[in-house]
Write a protein that holds these residues in place. Structure first.
Motif, PDB file in Angstrom:
ATOM      1  N   GLY A   1       0.914  -1.389  -0.110  1.00  0.00           N
ATOM      2  CA  GLY A   1      -0.009   0.111   0.017  1.00  0.00           C
ATOM      3  C   GLY A   1       0.905   1.225  -0.058  1.00  0.00           C
ATOM      4  N   GLY A   2       2.003   1.268   0.808  1.00  0.00           N
ATOM      5  CA  GLY A   2       2.763   2.565   1.017  1.00  0.00           C
ATOM      6  C   GLY A   2       3.422   2.584  -0.435  1.00  0.00           C
ATOM      7  N   LEU A   3       3.905   1.519  -1.078  1.00  0.00           N
ATOM      8  CA  LEU A   3       5.014   1.814  -2.139  1.00  0.00           C
ATOM      9  C   LEU A   3       3.966   2.168  -3.469  1.00  0.00           C
ATOM     10  CD1 LEU A   3       7.438  -1.146  -1.716  1.00  0.00           C
ATOM     11  CD2 LEU A   3       7.883   1.281  -1.636  1.00  0.00           C
ATOM     12  N   THR A   4       2.922   1.567  -3.450  1.00  0.00           N
ATOM     13  CA  THR A   4       2.080   2.132  -4.697  1.00  0.00           C
ATOM     14  C   THR A   4       1.542   3.645  -4.400  1.00  0.00           C
ATOM     15  OG1 THR A   4      -0.006   1.046  -3.338  1.00  0.00           O
ATOM     16  CG2 THR A   4       1.236  -0.166  -5.304  1.00  0.00           C
ATOM     17  N   GLY A   5       1.615   4.066  -3.241  1.00  0.00           N
ATOM     18  CA  GLY A   5       1.264   5.333  -3.109  1.00  0.00           C
ATOM     19  C   GLY A   5       2.689   6.504  -3.907  1.00  0.00           C
ATOM     20  N   LEU A   6       3.716   5.727  -4.013  1.00  0.00           N
ATOM     21  CA  LEU A   6       4.793   6.800  -4.635  1.00  0.00           C
ATOM     22  C   LEU A   6       4.277   7.320  -6.001  1.00  0.00           C
ATOM     23  CD1 LEU A   6       7.941   5.431  -3.185  1.00  0.00           C
ATOM     24  CD2 LEU A   6       6.670   7.196  -2.566  1.00  0.00           C
ATOM     25  N   PRO A   7       3.895   6.016  -7.167  1.00  0.00           N
ATOM     26  CA  PRO A   7       3.715   6.449  -8.261  1.00  0.00           C
ATOM     27  C   PRO A   7       2.386   7.558  -8.280  1.00  0.00           C
ATOM     28  CG  PRO A   7       3.137   4.129  -7.861  1.00  0.00           C
ATOM     29  CD  PRO A   7       4.110   4.596  -6.772  1.00  0.00           C
ATOM     30  N   LEU A   8       1.664   7.416  -7.467  1.00  0.00           N
ATOM     31  CA  LEU A   8       0.437   8.313  -7.293  1.00  0.00           C
ATOM     32  C   LEU A   8       0.709   9.814  -6.722  1.00  0.00           C
ATOM     33  CD1 LEU A   8      -2.308   6.040  -5.540  1.00  0.00           C
ATOM     34  CD2 LEU A   8      -2.295   6.927  -7.950  1.00  0.00           C
TER      35      LEU A   8
ATOM     36  N   ALA B   1      -7.442   0.646  -5.134  1.00  0.00           N
ATOM     37  CA  ALA B   1      -6.544  -0.509  -4.687  1.00  0.00           C
ATOM     38  C   ALA B   1      -5.524   0.037  -3.485  1.00  0.00           C
ATOM     39  CB  ALA B   1      -5.788  -1.254  -5.608  1.00  0.00           C
ATOM     40  N   HIS B   2      -4.846   0.998  -4.037  1.00  0.00           N
ATOM     41  CA  HIS B   2      -3.944   1.822  -3.243  1.00  0.00           C
ATOM     42  C   HIS B   2      -4.254   2.018  -1.619  1.00  0.00           C
ATOM     43  CE1 HIS B   2      -1.215   4.451  -1.334  1.00  0.00           C
ATOM     44  NE2 HIS B   2      -1.976   5.471  -1.437  1.00  0.00           N
ATOM     45  N   PHE B   3      -5.450   2.740  -1.526  1.00  0.00           N
ATOM     46  CA  PHE B   3      -6.017   3.290  -0.260  1.00  0.00           C
ATOM     47  C   PHE B   3      -6.501   2.078   0.519  1.00  0.00           C
ATOM     48  CE2 PHE B   3      -9.535   5.134  -2.594  1.00  0.00           C
ATOM     49  CZ  PHE B   3     -10.608   4.681  -1.942  1.00  0.00           C
ATOM     50  N   HIS B   4      -7.012   0.962  -0.274  1.00  0.00           N
ATOM     51  CA  HIS B   4      -7.722  -0.039   0.647  1.00  0.00           C
ATOM     52  C   HIS B   4      -6.684  -0.918   1.149  1.00  0.00           C
ATOM     53  CE1 HIS B   4     -11.719   0.753  -1.365  1.00  0.00           C
ATOM     54  NE2 HIS B   4     -11.971   0.045  -0.193  1.00  0.00           N
ATOM     55  N   TYR B   5      -5.540  -0.851   0.246  1.00  0.00           N
ATOM     56  CA  TYR B   5      -4.370  -1.650   0.950  1.00  0.00           C
ATOM     57  C   TYR B   5      -3.855  -0.892   2.224  1.00  0.00           C
ATOM     58  CZ  TYR B   5      -2.783  -5.453  -1.958  1.00  0.00           C
ATOM     59  OH  TYR B   5      -2.824  -6.813  -2.458  1.00  0.00           O
ATOM     60  N   VAL B   6      -3.794   0.418   2.081  1.00  0.00           N
ATOM     61  CA  VAL B   6      -3.311   1.157   3.312  1.00  0.00           C
ATOM     62  C   VAL B   6      -4.579   1.153   4.529  1.00  0.00           C
ATOM     63  CG1 VAL B   6      -2.561   3.276   4.643  1.00  0.00           C
ATOM     64  CG2 VAL B   6      -1.829   2.486   2.069  1.00  0.00           C
ATOM     65  N   MET B   7      -5.748   1.421   4.129  1.00  0.00           N
ATOM     66  CA  MET B   7      -6.785   1.650   5.070  1.00  0.00           C
ATOM     67  C   MET B   7      -7.212  -0.047   5.525  1.00  0.00           C
ATOM     68  SD  MET B   7      -7.416   4.707   5.490  1.00  0.00           S
ATOM     69  CE  MET B   7      -5.798   4.632   5.483  1.00  0.00           C
ATOM     70  N   VAL B   8      -7.394  -0.874   4.643  1.00  0.00           N
ATOM     71  CA  VAL B   8      -8.013  -2.197   5.099  1.00  0.00           C
ATOM     72  C   VAL B   8      -6.616  -3.061   5.366  1.00  0.00           C
ATOM     73  CG1 VAL B   8      -9.270  -4.206   4.337  1.00  0.00           C
ATOM     74  CG2 VAL B   8      -9.902  -1.840   3.745  1.00  0.00           C
ATOM     75  N   GLY B   9      -5.978  -3.289   4.527  1.00  0.00           N
ATOM     76  CA  GLY B   9      -4.501  -4.067   4.567  1.00  0.00           C
ATOM     77  C   GLY B   9      -3.756  -3.323   5.973  1.00  0.00           C
TER      78      GLY B   9
ATOM     79  N   ILE C   1      -7.649 -16.625   6.116  1.00  0.00           N
ATOM     80  CA  ILE C   1      -8.597 -16.296   5.067  1.00  0.00           C
ATOM     81  C   ILE C   1      -8.620 -14.815   4.774  1.00  0.00           C
ATOM     82  CG2 ILE C   1     -10.971 -16.858   4.508  1.00  0.00           C
ATOM     83  CD1 ILE C   1     -10.764 -19.250   6.166  1.00  0.00           C
ATOM     84  N   VAL C   2      -8.466 -14.169   5.820  1.00  0.00           N
ATOM     85  CA  VAL C   2      -8.557 -12.532   5.533  1.00  0.00           C
ATOM     86  C   VAL C   2      -7.481 -12.131   4.795  1.00  0.00           C
ATOM     87  CG1 VAL C   2      -8.333 -10.327   6.777  1.00  0.00           C
ATOM     88  CG2 VAL C   2      -9.898 -12.147   7.730  1.00  0.00           C
ATOM     89  N   PHE C   3      -6.297 -12.664   4.926  1.00  0.00           N
ATOM     90  CA  PHE C   3      -5.212 -11.995   4.027  1.00  0.00           C
ATOM     91  C   PHE C   3      -5.324 -12.768   2.604  1.00  0.00           C
ATOM     92  CE2 PHE C   3      -0.854 -13.071   2.331  1.00  0.00           C
ATOM     93  CZ  PHE C   3      -0.364 -11.945   2.459  1.00  0.00           C
ATOM     94  N   ILE C   4      -5.631 -13.778   2.423  1.00  0.00           N
ATOM     95  CA  ILE C   4      -6.040 -14.304   1.056  1.00  0.00           C
ATOM     96  C   ILE C   4      -7.122 -13.670   0.306  1.00  0.00           C
ATOM     97  CG2 ILE C   4      -6.628 -16.313  -0.493  1.00  0.00           C
ATOM     98  CD1 ILE C   4      -5.393 -18.181   1.847  1.00  0.00           C
ATOM     99  N   GLY C   5      -8.150 -13.397   1.085  1.00  0.00           N
ATOM    100  CA  GLY C   5      -9.318 -12.928   0.422  1.00  0.00           C
ATOM    101  C   GLY C   5      -9.132 -11.441   0.123  1.00  0.00           C
ATOM    102  N   PHE C   6      -8.338 -10.830   0.998  1.00  0.00           N
ATOM    103  CA  PHE C   6      -7.969  -9.315   0.773  1.00  0.00           C
ATOM    104  C   PHE C   6      -7.004  -9.034  -0.419  1.00  0.00           C
ATOM    105  CE2 PHE C   6      -5.088  -5.755   1.107  1.00  0.00           C
ATOM    106  CZ  PHE C   6      -5.880  -4.811   1.457  1.00  0.00           C
ATOM    107  N   ASN C   7      -6.022 -10.028  -0.669  1.00  0.00           N
ATOM    108  CA  ASN C   7      -5.147  -9.717  -1.656  1.00  0.00           C
ATOM    109  C   ASN C   7      -6.014 -10.154  -3.071  1.00  0.00           C
ATOM    110  OD1 ASN C   7      -2.356  -9.052  -1.164  1.00  0.00           O
ATOM    111  ND2 ASN C   7      -2.591 -10.767   0.493  1.00  0.00           N
ATOM    112  N   LEU C   8      -6.852 -11.190  -2.994  1.00  0.00           N
ATOM    113  CA  LEU C   8      -7.670 -11.500  -4.075  1.00  0.00           C
ATOM    114  C   LEU C   8      -8.476 -10.436  -4.344  1.00  0.00           C
ATOM    115  CD1 LEU C   8      -7.330 -14.215  -5.333  1.00  0.00           C
ATOM    116  CD2 LEU C   8      -9.646 -14.782  -4.148  1.00  0.00           C
ATOM    117  N   THR C   9      -8.938  -9.431  -3.461  1.00  0.00           N
ATOM    118  CA  THR C   9      -9.731  -8.469  -3.871  1.00  0.00           C
ATOM    119  C   THR C   9      -9.131  -7.240  -4.353  1.00  0.00           C
ATOM    120  OG1 THR C   9     -11.185  -9.254  -1.858  1.00  0.00           O
ATOM    121  CG2 THR C   9     -11.659  -7.138  -2.817  1.00  0.00           C
ATOM    122  N   PHE C  10      -8.268  -7.140  -3.850  1.00  0.00           N
ATOM    123  CA  PHE C  10      -7.556  -5.800  -4.435  1.00  0.00           C
ATOM    124  C   PHE C  10      -6.437  -5.781  -5.103  1.00  0.00           C
ATOM    125  CE2 PHE C  10      -9.899  -4.722  -0.497  1.00  0.00           C
ATOM    126  CZ  PHE C  10     -11.033  -3.545  -0.971  1.00  0.00           C
ATOM    127  N   PHE C  11      -5.763  -6.792  -5.160  1.00  0.00           N
ATOM    128  CA  PHE C  11      -4.715  -6.976  -6.071  1.00  0.00           C
ATOM    129  C   PHE C  11      -4.990  -6.714  -7.583  1.00  0.00           C
ATOM    130  CE2 PHE C  11      -0.719  -7.842  -8.342  1.00  0.00           C
ATOM    131  CZ  PHE C  11       0.128  -7.283  -7.404  1.00  0.00           C
TER     132      PHE C  11
END
Lengths: 570, 383
Positions: free
Chosen positions: A370-377, A394-402, A435-445
């Protein structure tokens, strides 16, 4: 010795007959309580309800996006759904989640204090939270809000949806947040026990303190913005309305002057929680304590200087963009300092994969992405392409949710035994975390990929070429929902079936694990024994207690306040 | 809470290990006095906490107003001509009077704090009441200022109807004053009632409230009296008000008038011209100001007015009303806080080691004063 052992059992063992949960009974004893622990529990129930509601809205959105065309939501309803999902998640859930729910419970105990500095203000901020949430629900029931959680003018002036109810809600929630922050700053400043200097505080307190600074400094700007927006709609002030000579971009500046620091209101406490979890569950002294402490303050202050990066495409001068871009990159430095310190703490630690640790490790991974994808933004050239696409989503969900949600869950599992005096099922907790970890990545990646290919955010219908990504994302969202349900089930079942928790089940050295689980009304029934918060040599396992207790020496001086040198006797 | 006792038993032989807290006396008075909360160790710790909390609250207040100050700067930067044209409608004498009143009330507030520190009961009461009277005078003057502008149609941007015929018989002032009339009469009545029933405490309390709210009517009186002398914008507004009829025409031809404005400004042309008329009467009323007001607008108007046509001064009044309105709400909140202090002082709750609430309300009051000190020159004293 046997007397000491008995003593230890009494003091650090199971809950005494009376604790804060049983100390008084009835609805009124909860609704009018001034006890920070009960207020924390009420906040916890509140924010979890809000989270469930907004989470269900998110699932509905993802279902709708399963096929490119319209499935069951009209465009208008889709707009309302994502607005309410975002607004409730941000204002009602994430911002109060860690500071108000966990922080309220933990912060005074970590300080060895009986309560926060202003218990009545604390209760008032809880009721302000309730009031603000009430207005949000109102805005949902009557002509639901459809402006997006950002309320951008001029649309928010023109739309017929319930903007006034929602901004009233934001205004009230803002003051709830301000008062919580104010309370925390004063509590940390004036109620630290003798011997606990600033640099002997647990890192969670540093994080909550930095958060509180932002809450007090940034939130009033949101309050005045909300007020001006309301006045604009009711009276027609012409400050934001271009039809009356106003400047709609000024609204964006005002809004992001709060809402960017608000991002750090959300992530800083999460970082504080992770600092605790990583250290305790790898039984290793935190690496680079002072760097982590200072980086919290640095993030809080730098967070005020970067709001313009939300408006690269709103018409700012190139010079301004350049400055905001550079300042945005500078926030990456203290964030990276923290991540490196956590990783260094893990190195050669005795890591146990308890549920909180599973969440903490997920956090490092997900927050890294989440942090690193903030740099291109934050780079102008790439942001023009990525602005308002799913890449941002996806970027802010990785930071806010992840980041925040995962840390919140980790913290909840970590302090759950302290709150309710029950141990949860460790296997179930770990399964939920996985399951949260897998589900999260599946959702937002997949959203990164479709965003970089040009899928715009907030669209109810999309080009069929993105269908596969949306479908993976929807399946991931369901998986994430199942994982969260498992985590919730494990926690709730522990209240009925869990075995009784000792005072210190984790071999943690911070003060909140020195009182009983759950704590009594006054938190501590004995003088606190102040150790370094990350000195795990000062803790030993006691079989009679079934948990960990501070190492005590029979000859120890009374009123043993700072006891930095651990002595290895049993 | 009761566990401490049982632990104490087993602990007895090893007192040097722990100090077990005994909370059994907890619901009794704190050793430092009845108003020290249980979670504070000392009165000093409570005072420090309260004061730090208040300072943080004031920081929050300043940031709350900061958004408005930023909006002011941006709009003044974008539309300087609106500010130049509009500020003459504000009466700088009434504004100045209010500034002096607030400054004086800050003095009495600080005095009240000192009195409560020294346990000078009567002095504290008197100073709190004077502070409240000043707050009410301020609001009275403000009410006259507001209603006078509303009668002229000088509203915020969307409701702005200046120069157009105004509806008859608006009782703006009566509506604004209604709450004050009700409170004054009610508290005077209650004071009499309690005097008769010999309830000394409440009689005193409501007498003080009634006296304080009389301040509002003093404020109204002063504000009415001031324009009687020939001063600034306020009296010129009256002149304009009188010739309202002519303005309806003047407004229509405004664009034309402005074309000749740069030359017309100095030679006092166009009596029906809205703005030059305003400036003109302001200048004649206050000769000493004439040089200053002339220099600014004549430059700006020649460049900007042609482009924007009818300059809607509502932009200025939007900012004026929202800033002074929020400030007035803060004054009202201050009156509520002072009433609370009055009650507690009459109840003799403050003492040498417990005067935090007076001090903190004082801090708040000084901040409200300070914000006005910025608002006054920004709104009234534009050149």
């Amino acid at each position: 010795m046997s007397t000491i052992a008995k003593q230890k059992e009494k003091l650090f063992g199971h809950a005494p007959e009376e604790n804060f949960l049983t100390e008084s009974k009835g609805w009124a004893s909860w609704l009018f309580t001034l006890d920070h622990k009960r207020i924390g529990i009420m906040y916890l129930i509140g924010v979890m309800s809000a989270f469930t509601l907004a989470g269900i809205l998110a699932l509905i959105l993802r279902m709708e996006l399963f096929i490119p065309g319209e499935m069951f939501l009209s465009n208008q309803n889709y707009n309302r759904m994502f607005t309410l999902h975002g607004a409730i998640m941000v204002f009602v859930f994430i911002i109060p989640s860690i500071p108000a729910a966990l922080g309220n419970f933990i912060l005074p105990i970590m300080l060895g204090a009986k309560d926060v500095a202003f218990p009545r203000l604390n209760l008032a901020s809880f009721y302000l939270w309730m009031g603000g949430t009430f207005f949000f629900i109102l805005s949902m029931l009557f002509n639901a809000l459809d402006t997006g959680w950002t309320f951008y003018t001029p649309y928010s002036i023109q739309t017929s949806s319930a903007v006034i109810a929602a901004t009233t809600g934001v205004f009230i929630l803002g003051f709830s947040s301000i008062f919580t922050g104010l309370n925390f700053i004063v509590t940390v400043n004036t109620m630290r026990p003798p011997g606990m200097t600033w640099f002997k505080m647990p890192l969670l307190l540093w994080a909550l303190y930095s958060t509180a600074i932002i809450q007090v400094l940034a939130t009033p700007v949101l309050a005045i913005t909300g007020l001006l927006l309301m006045a604009e709609r009711i009276l027609g002030l012409g400050i934001f309305d271009p039809a009356l000579g106003g400047d709609p971009v000024l609204f964006q500046h005002f809004f992001w002057f709060y809402s960017h620091p608000a991002v750090y209101i959300m992530i800083l406490p999460a970082m504080g929680v992770i600092s605790e979890l990583i250290s305790v569950h790898s039984q290793k002294k935190i690496f680079g304590y002072e760097f982590i402490a200072y980086s919290s303050i640095a993030i809080a202050l730098l967070g005020f200087l970067v709001w313009g990066h939300h408006m690269f495409t709103s018409g700012q001068s190139e010079m301004v963009i350049l400055i905001f871009s550079a300042l945005t990159f500078s926030v990456a430095i203290p964030s990276a300092v923290k991540v490196f310190n956590w990783v260094a703490t893990l190195y050669k630690g005795s890591i146990t994969l308890t549920t909180p640790m599973c969440y903490a490790l997920s956090f490092i991974f997900l927050f890294g992405i989440g942090g690193l994808t903030g740099l291109p933004l934050g780079t102008l050239s790439t942001d023009v392409h990525l602005h308002d696409t799913y890449f941002v989503v996806a970027h802010f969900h990785y930071v806010m949710v992840g980041g925040t949600l995962i840390a919140f869950l980790g913290g909840l599992f970590h302090w759950w035994p302290k709150m309710f005096g029950r141990m949860y099922n460790e296997k179930g907790g770990q399964l939920g975390a996985l399951i949260v970890f897998i589900g999260f990545n599946l959702t937002f990646f997949p959203q990164f990929i479709m965003g970089s290919r040009g899928m715009p955010r907030r669209y109810a219908k999309y080009d069929p070429e993105f269908q596969i990504f949306h479908q993976i994302s929807t399946i991931g969202a369901i998986t994430l929902g199942i994982g969260l349900a498992i985590a919730g089930y494990v926690l709730l079942m522990s209240l009925y079936r869990g075995k009784r928790a000792p005072g210190n089940p984790w071999a943690a050295s911070t003060l909140e694990f020195q009182c009983s689980s759950p704590p009594t009304f006054h938190n501590f029934e004995h003088d606190i024994i102040l150790n370094d918060p990350y000195d795990f040599e000062s803790i030993e396992y006691d079989e009679r207690v079934g948990g960990y207790v501070p190492v005590l020496e029979p000859a120890e001086e009374p009123k043993s306040v700072p006891q930095p040198e651990p002595v290895e006797t049993t | 809470m009761t566990t401490a006792d049982s632990v104490d038993e087993s602990n007895h032989g090893h007192q040097n290990e722990f100090h077990i807290h005994d909370h059994s006396h907890d619901h009794e008075e704190h050793p430092d006095g009845p108003f020290i909360a249980h979670h504070f160790e000392t009165a000093e710790q409570q005072f420090d906490s309260g004061k730090l909390g208040m300072w943080l609250f004031l920081v929050q207040e300043i940031l709350f107003f900061s958004g408005l100050f930023v909006a002011y700067i941006i709009y003044r930067n974008h539309n300087p001509e609106i500010f130049e044209a509009a500020h003459v409608h504000l009466d700088k004498w009434l504004g100045g009077l209010n500034t002096i009143i607030l400054l004086f009330s800050s003095l009495t507030m600080a005095w009240a704090v000192r009195c409560s520190q020294l346990e000078q009961y009567l002095g504290c009461i008197i100073n709190i009441v004077i502070t409240m009277v000043c707050a009410n005078i301020f609001l009275g003057v403000k009410a006259i200022e507001y209603t006078h502008k509303w009668e002229l149609g000088l509203f915020w941007a969307d409701a702005y109807t200046y120069g157009l015929p105004q509806p008859e018989n608006q009782n703006y002032l009566l509506w604004l004053s209604l709450p004050f009339i009700v409170i004054t009469l009610l508290s005077a009545g209650l004071a009499t009632f309690y005097r008769v029933t010999e309830n000394d405490f409440w009689a005193k309390f409501f007498l003080c409230i009634a006296i304080s709210f009389l301040g509002y009517f003093i404020g109204l009186g002063i504000a009415w009296a001031v324009p009687a002398q020939e001063h600034g914008g306020h009296s010129s507004d009256h002149a304009v008000h009188g010739s309202d009829h002519g303005h309806a025409d003047g407004e229509k031809h405004e664009a034309d008038d402005h074309s000749g404005d740069s030359s017309g400004e100095k030679s006092h042309e166009g009596e029906s011209h809205d703005k030059s008329d305003e400036n003109h009467s302001a200048k004649t009323a206050v000769p000493s100001e004439s040089v200053d007001t002339q220099a600014g607008p004549s430059v700006d108007e020649s460049t900007v007015d042609e482009a924007s046509g009818e300059v809607n001064m509502g932009g200025f009044f939007s900012i004026y009303y929202i800033m002074t309105g929020l400030h007035a709400i803060h004054i009202l909140a201050g009156i509520v806080a002072l009433t609370w202090l009055l009650y507690r002082t009459l109840d003799r709750q403050f003492r040498k080691n417990y005067f935090g609430p007076v001090e903190n309300v004082g801090l708040y009051w000084h901040l409200v004063d300070l914000i006005w000190i910025y608002l006054f020159p920004m709104m009234y004293l534009i050149h």
